[in-house]
Design an enzyme around this catalytic site. Structure first.
Site, PDB file in Angstrom:
ATOM      1  N   GLU A 104       4.216  -1.743   0.057  1.00 43.22           N
ATOM      2  CA  GLU A 104       5.156  -2.131  -0.983  1.00 43.22           C
ATOM      3  C   GLU A 104       4.416  -2.680  -2.208  1.00 43.22           C
ATOM      4  OE1 GLU A 104       9.183  -4.894  -1.481  1.00 43.22           O
ATOM      5  OE2 GLU A 104       7.748  -5.314   0.128  1.00 43.22           O
ATOM      6  N   ARG A 132      18.947   5.616   2.996  1.00 45.32           N
ATOM      7  CA  ARG A 132      18.389   4.255   2.998  1.00 45.32           C
ATOM      8  C   ARG A 132      18.212   3.739   1.571  1.00 45.32           C
ATOM      9  NH1 ARG A 132      14.310   1.104   1.027  1.00 45.32           N
ATOM     10  NH2 ARG A 132      12.821   2.806   1.334  1.00 45.32           N
TER      11      ARG A 132
END
Length: 510
Positions: A144, A14
C-alpha cells in the site's frame, strides 16, 4: 517476437464498491462475479475485504462456491490485513483460497499509521505469510502507498522486499494508492523493481486522480508488469480506478499485448455494473459510453462511405455494439442518408435535403430525433397522405387512487379489428402496457417486445408546463428499437411512443 501476456485482475466487487454511495448486495456480487469469470473471462477477481460484515461473508461464500464448481477458485481473491491471522481465518471459513495481504509500502504509512518500525512490520507480515501457508492459502502481497514509498523512502521498500520470504508470495502488487504518479515515474520505479527483483511477478494497481490511470497502466506493462488491476466503468474511491474496457483496448491496439478478455462482453458487463451500482456511465466514456460509436458530424458520415475515412481500430462490433449516425442540427445529408439506408427508405436528393432541413430545425429546438422517427418525419415533410397506421388507439381510461393499484382499460384497432382489455399495474403506463400485452397474447397469439429503457425529459425551456419528451427503448429481434413522442402528459407521451413502436413492428411483419 511473441506477444506479451498480461493478467487482468478485476477489482469491481472490492475496490469498485469503495465508490461513494455504492454498496452491492450479496446476490448482486454473485451475478457480477459469474459474468466476469464466465463471460468476460477475466483472469482473477478481487471480491471483498475480509471481516467487513456478515453480508460480505455471505457474498464471498457464494462466489467461492460458484468458482469451485467451474474450477476457478484460485481466481477469487479477498483483501486481507496484517491482523494476527484473523483475515486468513475469515477467508478460509468462506471457502477462499487466495488472500491479497495488505502491507505498508511506504515508511510514512508504516511509522505514522501502524506506529511500528520497519523491522516490526516485516516480522508481522512474515508471521501472516507463515500462517496463510499453514492454512493452505495462496498469498499475493499488496504494498500500500508503494508510489509514495518509491518517491520518499525507496530504501524502506527494498528493505521490506529483501527481508520477506518472496518464494512464499505468488504476486507482489504495486499500487498507486493515492493516484499521484505519471507514466514517466511508473516507468522509472517499475524498472528499478524489475532490475532488483527480476523473478518476481509484479501487478500494478492504478488510481485515476490525475486522469492517468490507463496511461500509467500501459507504462507499467511496458516496464515489465505481468498483471494489471481494473474495475468495470472505472469505479473506485475518489476518481476511481483504471476502466477495464479502456485498458483492454489500449493493451491490444497500442501495445499488441495478449489478454484472455472476451471483448464482445465488455458492453454487457458495463451495463450490468451500471445498473447494480447506480452510477451512470458518461455518454463519452470510451468503449462503453452511449455516444462513442455515434457519428454526429455529417462530414464524418460522408467519409465513412468513402473507404471508411473516419474509422479506427475501435470498431463497435468488437464490443458487441454497432455504429450509429446521430440525427440533429449537425447531421447533414450524409447522416440522414445512412439512417434512411438502414431503414430501407429511398429518397431523391431534393427530398433528402428537405428532410435534413426539418431535422435541423428540430435539433435547434434541442429535440431528440431517433432513427425510428424518420418515417414519420419523411411523411410529414413530403406531405404524403400520411402513414396508414395498422395499430391505432381507439380509446383508453387510466386511473389511480390512494390504496389501490393503478388501472387501465383500453380499446385498440389492429389491422382493422378492434380489441378491448383491462389490467392493473405498478403505474398507469405499466397497467396500459399490461393490457396491450394481454391483447397481443390472447387475441393475436403474438409476443410483445420487452421494455429495455424508459426516459422522460422536459424539452427546451425547462418549465413544468412544457411538453414532456418520452424516449422508449424496446428489445426487438437482435437489437434495440427506440421511439420518441411529445405530449403535455407523461403517460400520453409514453403511449404515443409505444404505438409508434407497434406500427414499426407491424410494418416489419407485413
Amino acid at each position: 517476437m511473441s506477444q506479451q501476456f498480461v493478467e487482468i485482475l478485476d477489482c469491481t466487487l472490492r475496490d469498485g464498491e469503495q465508490t461513494s454511495g455504492v454498496s452491492f448486495l450479496p446476490h448482486e456480487k454473485l451475478v457480477m462475479a459469474r459474468k466476469l469469470l464466465r463471460d468476460v473471462n477475466v483472469d482473477r477477481i478481487e471480491v471483498a475485504s475480509a471481516r467487513v460484515s456478515d453480508g460480505e461473508k455471505d457474498a464471498v461464500t457464494m462466489i467461492c462456491r460458484y468458482a469451485q464448481q467451474i474450477n476457478r477458485l484460485d481466481s477469487v481473491e479477498v483483501l486481507g490485513f496484517v491482523d494476527g491471522g484473523q483475515s486468513i481465518d475469515w477467508i478460509a471459513n468462506c471457502g477462499g483460497k487466495v488472500i491479497n495481504l495488505l502491507a505498508k509500502g511506504s515508511l510514512k504509512h508504516c511509522t505514522h499509521q501502524l506506529h511500528k518500525t520497519p523491522e516490526q512490520h516485516i516480522a508481522d507480515i512474515q508471521s501472516e505469510l507463515n500462517y496463510a501457508i499453514e492454512k493452505g492459502l495462496q498469498v499475493n502481497l499488496y504494498l500500500e502507498d508503494w508510489s509514495n514509498g518509491m518517491k520518499d523512502s525507496p530504501d524502506y521498500v527494498y528493505q521490506l522486499m529483501d527481508s520477506l520470504t518472496l518464494s512464499a508470495i505468488k504476486r507482489v502488487m504495486l499500487p498507486d494508492t493515492l493516484g499521484v504518479m505519471n507514466p514517466l515515474q511508473v516507468v522509472e520505479y517499475f524498472r528499478k523493481m524489475m532490475k532488483r527483483y527480476p523473478d518476481v511477478h509484479f501487478d500494478y494497481h492504478a488510481h485515476n486522480d490525475y486522469d492517468l490511470a490507463v496511461s500509467n497502466s500501459l507504462a507499467a506493462v511496458l516496464s515489465g508488469a505481468k498483471g494489471l488491476h481494473v474495475t468495470v466503468n472505472g469505479l473506485g474511491e475518489r476518481c476511481g480506478n483504471a476502466p477495464l474496457a479502456s485498458v483492454q483496448a489500449i493493451l491490444k491496439d497500442q501495445f499488441h499485448a495478449k489478454t484472455n478478455i472476451n471483448e464482445s462482453q465488455l458492453n454487457d458487463i458495463s451495463r450490468m455494473v451500471e445498473s447494480f451500482s447506480g452510477i451512470s456511465v458518461a455518454p463519452n466514456q470510451p468503449i462503453v459510453g452511449e455516444n462513442v460509436f455515434t457519428q454526429v458530424a455529417g462530414v464524418h458520415a460522408d467519409g465513412d462511405t468513402k473507404d471508411k475515412l473516419y474509422y479506427n481500430e475501435l470498431m463497435p462490433e468488437r464490443f458487441g455494439r454497432k455504429r450509429e449516425y446521430a440525427l440533429g442540427k449537425n447531421s447533414g445529408k450524409a447522416n440522414i442518408a445512412k439512417n434512411l439506408e438502414e431503414l430501407g427508405l429511398e429518397l431523391t436528393p431534393e427530398q433528402t435535403k428537405r428532410v435534413t432541413q426539418r431535422i435541423t430545425e428540430l435539433g435547434d429546438k434541442k429535440e431528440i430525433v431517433t432513427q425510428e422517427d424518420l418515417p414519420y418525419i419523411v411523411s410529414d415533410v413530403l406531405k404524403h397522405d400520411g402513414r396508414a397506421d395498422k395499430v391505432k388507439l381507439v380509446s383508453y381510461v387510466v386511473s389511480t387512487a390512494y390504496g389501490l393499484k393503478p388501472g387501465a382499460n383500453i380499446k385498440v384497432e389492429i389491422n382493422g379489428q378492434q380489441y378491448e382489455a383491462g389490467a392493473t399495474g405498478d403505474g398507469q403506463y405499466d397497467a396500459f402496457v399490461k393490457a396491450l400485452r394481454y391483447i397481443y397474447r390472447k387475441h393475436l397469439n403474438r409476443t410483445f417486445p420487452i421494455l429495455a429503457n424508459y426516459q422522460v425529459t422536459i424539452p427546451p425551456g425547462g418549465r413544468t408546463d412544457a411538453l414532456v419528451q418520452t424516449v422508449i427503448s424496446w428489445h426487438y429481434k437482435d437489437g434495440i428499437l427506440r421511439t420518441r413522442a411529445l405530449d403535455a402528459d407523461q403517460t400520453e407521451a409514453a403511449i404515443k411512443a409505444t404505438f409508434k413502436m407497434l406500427n414499426i413492428v407491424e410494418d416489419d411483419l407485413s
